[in-house]
Enzyme design. Structure first.
Site, PDB file in Angstrom:
ATOM      1  N   LYS A   1       0.536   4.765   1.328  1.00  0.00           N
ATOM      2  CA  LYS A   1       0.082   5.917   2.105  1.00  0.00           C
ATOM      3  C   LYS A   1       0.739   7.212   1.630  1.00  0.00           C
ATOM      4  CE  LYS A   1      -2.752   3.716   4.818  1.00  0.00           C
ATOM      5  NZ  LYS A   1      -4.211   3.940   4.725  1.00  0.00           N
TER       6      LYS A   1
ATOM      7  N   TYR B   1       3.058  -0.629   2.453  1.00  0.00           N
ATOM      8  CA  TYR B   1       2.128   0.238   3.194  1.00  0.00           C
ATOM      9  C   TYR B   1       2.567   1.697   3.122  1.00  0.00           C
ATOM     10  CZ  TYR B   1      -0.806   1.779   7.129  1.00  0.00           C
ATOM     11  OH  TYR B   1      -1.725   2.421   7.933  1.00  0.00           O
TER      12      TYR B   1
ATOM     13  N   GLY C   1     -14.518   0.610   5.055  1.00  0.00           N
ATOM     14  CA  GLY C   1     -13.858  -0.078   6.160  1.00  0.00           C
ATOM     15  C   GLY C   1     -14.367   0.395   7.505  1.00  0.00           C
TER      16      GLY C   1
ATOM     17  N   ILE D   1      -2.058   4.684  17.035  1.00  0.00           N
ATOM     18  CA  ILE D   1      -3.416   4.832  17.539  1.00  0.00           C
ATOM     19  C   ILE D   1      -3.876   3.484  18.094  1.00  0.00           C
ATOM     20  CG2 ILE D   1      -5.798   5.439  16.960  1.00  0.00           C
ATOM     21  CD1 ILE D   1      -3.887   7.785  16.635  1.00  0.00           C
TER      22      ILE D   1
END
Length: 251
Positions: free
Chosen positions: A161, A157, A13, A190
């Protein structure tokens, strides 16, 4: 900074966002980089151009990490064919399919788990044998603050994670005797293309949870990855570092 001269990194990615930042940071410290992408070849090409501008080798490796064992083995094989070895693997490829728990469908759940958890498992499986033969290697998994504290609307998600943290620790225990380390980075808010699409209210809510009071940069995350990839981190394994402005403070 840390010297990665002579090393080869494979970043999944890596066409944009955190993956691109890490690939470029590795090159800045002397590494050659295999730039994996799934669908955006033009963006991957921009990452490659930036690496080559820094005087390092770079090759594009197309492949979808959600495609199980065969797909991930093909990515690793292509990288080794191009460079002769892979010293550093960064499992960065990830997607989101946000929805509330009671509204989340099977496709949303399966897609995120396939890419964000099963993908890193199969990539790690594929790279483990050549790293074990070399008795050296660095595996870096991209987790998230969501995997450490949960997040409404992200059951898939957060679960992926969190599972990645468990995979990191188990991999670290199993491969340590072969000179291979495995660590995870858990970013908070971020500034990337992904977070740019967050509604303003959601971004403000996350910022409120961040003691430092602002979003980090992709370069902040890349700096942690460079450390984990370096010889200076040779005695660090099974760890999770939060690049999150203090959002999650574990014991």
């Amino acid at each position: 900074m840390f010297d990665l001269t002579g090393k080869v990194a494979l970043v999944t990615g890596a066409s944009r966002g955190l993956g691109r930042a890490m690939a470029i940071a590795f090159a800045a410290q002397g590494a050659d980089v295999a730039v994996n992408y799934r669908g955006n070849r033009d963006a991957a090409g921009e990452t490659v151009d930036a690496i080559r501008a820094a005087g390092r080798r770079a090759e594009i490796i197309q492949g979808d990490t959600s495609q199980g064992r065969d797909g991930c083995e093909a990515i690793v094989t292509a990288a080794i064919d191009a460079f002769g070895t892979v010293d550093i693997l960064v499992n960065n490829a990830g997607i989101t399919r946000d929805n509330l728990l009671m509204r989340m469908g099977a496709e949303e759940w399966d897609a995120v788990l396939s890419t964000n958890l099963s993908g890193p498992f199969w990539m790690t499986r594929a790279i483990a044998r050549p790293m074990m033969k070399a008795r050296s290697g660095r595996i870096i998994n991209m987790s998230s603050a969501a995997g450490r504290m949960g997040n409404p609307g992200q059951a898939n998600y957060a679960a992926a994670k969190a599972g990645l943290i468990g995979l990191t620790k188990t991999t670290a225990r199993e491969l340590a005797s072969r000179g291979i380390t495995c660590n995870a980075i858990a970013p908070g808010l971020i500034e990337t293309d992904l977070t740019a699409d967050l509604p303003e209210a959601a971004a403000e809510a996350i910022t409120t949870l961040t003691p430092m009071g602002y979003a980090g940069s992709a370069e902040d995350v890349a700096a942690a990855a460079v450390y984990f990839a370096s010889d200076e981190a040779r005695y660090v394994t099974g760890q999770v570092i939060g690049v999150d402005g203090g959002m999650v403070m574990g014991s």
